[in-house]
Design a protein around this motif. Structure first.
Motif, PDB file in Angstrom:
ATOM      1  N   LYS A  96     -17.542  25.746  33.401  1.00 25.62           N
ATOM      2  CA  LYS A  96     -17.868  26.311  34.714  1.00 25.62           C
ATOM      3  C   LYS A  96     -16.922  25.774  35.782  1.00 25.62           C
ATOM      4  O   LYS A  96     -16.463  26.518  36.650  1.00 25.62           O
ATOM      5  CB  LYS A  96     -19.313  25.981  35.096  1.00 25.62           C
ATOM      6  CG  LYS A  96     -20.337  26.782  34.357  1.00 25.62           C
ATOM      7  CD  LYS A  96     -21.738  26.373  34.798  1.00 25.62           C
ATOM      8  CE  LYS A  96     -22.791  26.967  33.883  1.00 25.62           C
ATOM      9  NZ  LYS A  96     -24.135  26.478  34.196  1.00 25.62           N
ATOM     10  N   GLN A  99     -13.613  27.506  35.434  1.00 20.97           N
ATOM     11  CA  GLN A  99     -13.722  28.884  35.931  1.00 20.97           C
ATOM     12  C   GLN A  99     -13.720  28.923  37.463  1.00 20.97           C
ATOM     13  O   GLN A  99     -13.051  29.767  38.067  1.00 20.97           O
ATOM     14  CB  GLN A  99     -14.991  29.544  35.393  1.00 20.97           C
ATOM     15  CG  GLN A  99     -14.927  29.857  33.914  1.00 20.97           C
ATOM     16  CD  GLN A  99     -16.265  30.341  33.373  1.00 20.97           C
ATOM     17  OE1 GLN A  99     -17.326  30.074  33.937  1.00 20.97           O
ATOM     18  NE2 GLN A  99     -16.214  31.051  32.258  1.00 20.97           N
ATOM     19  N   LEU A 100     -14.440  28.017  38.091  1.00 19.42           N
ATOM     20  CA  LEU A 100     -14.480  27.980  39.554  1.00 19.42           C
ATOM     21  C   LEU A 100     -13.114  27.608  40.124  1.00 19.42           C
ATOM     22  O   LEU A 100     -12.675  28.179  41.124  1.00 19.42           O
ATOM     23  CB  LEU A 100     -15.546  26.998  40.043  1.00 19.42           C
ATOM     24  CG  LEU A 100     -16.996  27.428  39.820  1.00 19.42           C
ATOM     25  CD1 LEU A 100     -17.951  26.291  40.173  1.00 19.42           C
ATOM     26  CD2 LEU A 100     -17.319  28.665  40.641  1.00 19.42           C
ATOM     27  N   GLY A 104     -13.064  31.755  39.991  1.00 16.49           N
ATOM     28  CA  GLY A 104     -14.335  32.379  39.625  1.00 16.49           C
ATOM     29  C   GLY A 104     -15.352  32.261  40.742  1.00 16.49           C
ATOM     30  O   GLY A 104     -15.264  31.384  41.597  1.00 16.49           O
ATOM     31  N   LYS A 105     -16.273  33.165  40.756  1.00 16.65           N
ATOM     32  CA  LYS A 105     -17.275  33.198  41.822  1.00 16.65           C
ATOM     33  C   LYS A 105     -18.561  32.505  41.385  1.00 16.65           C
ATOM     34  O   LYS A 105     -18.993  32.634  40.241  1.00 16.65           O
ATOM     35  CB  LYS A 105     -17.609  34.646  42.205  1.00 16.65           C
ATOM     36  CG  LYS A 105     -16.420  35.449  42.656  1.00 16.65           C
ATOM     37  CD  LYS A 105     -15.989  35.026  44.018  1.00 16.65           C
ATOM     38  CE  LYS A 105     -14.842  35.900  44.490  1.00 16.65           C
ATOM     39  NZ  LYS A 105     -14.097  35.332  45.551  1.00 16.65           N
ATOM     40  N   ARG A 106     -19.155  31.785  42.334  1.00 15.28           N
ATOM     41  CA  ARG A 106     -20.477  31.221  42.110  1.00 15.28           C
ATOM     42  C   ARG A 106     -21.503  32.324  42.233  1.00 15.28           C
ATOM     43  O   ARG A 106     -21.287  33.292  42.963  1.00 15.28           O
ATOM     44  CB  ARG A 106     -20.821  30.174  43.169  1.00 15.28           C
ATOM     45  CG  ARG A 106     -20.094  28.887  43.019  1.00 15.28           C
ATOM     46  CD  ARG A 106     -20.611  27.914  44.096  1.00 15.28           C
ATOM     47  NE  ARG A 106     -19.968  26.649  43.972  1.00 15.28           N
ATOM     48  CZ  ARG A 106     -20.462  25.630  43.274  1.00 15.28           C
ATOM     49  NH1 ARG A 106     -21.614  25.742  42.675  1.00 15.28           N
ATOM     50  NH2 ARG A 106     -19.811  24.493  43.190  1.00 15.28           N
TER      51      ARG A 106
END
Length: 148
Positions: A96, A99-100, A104-106
């Motif tokens: 995670k 990805q962030l 990437g979006k939360r």
């Protein structure tokens, strides 16, 4: 809503609120004395969230604990099973984070919570700009939280 009032104003808000309480009821008096002595006069910094940015509850921790408990299919696991489970959680969290970091979006909070935070932030700004006094601010916060 003393938790959302500046620490130095908690006592004022509390004592003003007590003026509206029925002082003939002994249990009410005992309770208000307890709150005054234990929380208002002594431990304000422990529970006050006026300056808090981010979570004001432990719900995120309780959610993690619930998820952990759901992964354990027995009450008493051996230490190696627990370590393997925690390593799995760690790997998922590292993914995670990657990805962030890559854009990437939360996951967004639910709209009702975003709206609640916006309304509380706007109200706090009005208070800090002296557009409303501390009691009007407290009443408004109470109303917003009561009717969410």
């Amino acid at each position: 809503m003393a938790p959302l009032v500046p620490v130095e104003k908690v006592e004022d808000v509390w004592f003003q609120a007590l003026e509206e309480v029925d002082s003939d009821d002994r249990s009410v008096v005992d309770f208000s004395d307890y709150v005054t002595e234990t929380w208002v006069e002594n431990n304000r910094q422990m529970w006050n969230h006026y300056e808090t940015e981010g979570p004001r509850t432990t719900n995120h921790l309780e959610g993690w604990h619930h998820k952990l408990n759901n992964q354990m299919h027995r009450a008493h696991l051996n230490i190696f099973t627990i370590i393997k489970l925690l390593q799995t959680f760690q790997s998922a969290n590292e993914i995670k984070i990657i990805q962030l970091a890559a854009g990437g979006k939360r996951r967004k909070k639910e709209k009702k919570y975003r709206d609640l935070e916006t309304r509380l932030r706007q109200l706090k700004e009005r208070y800090e700009l002296d557009m409303i006094n501390v009691m009007d601010y407290t009443d408004a916060v109470s109303h917003i939280l009561k009717h969410r």
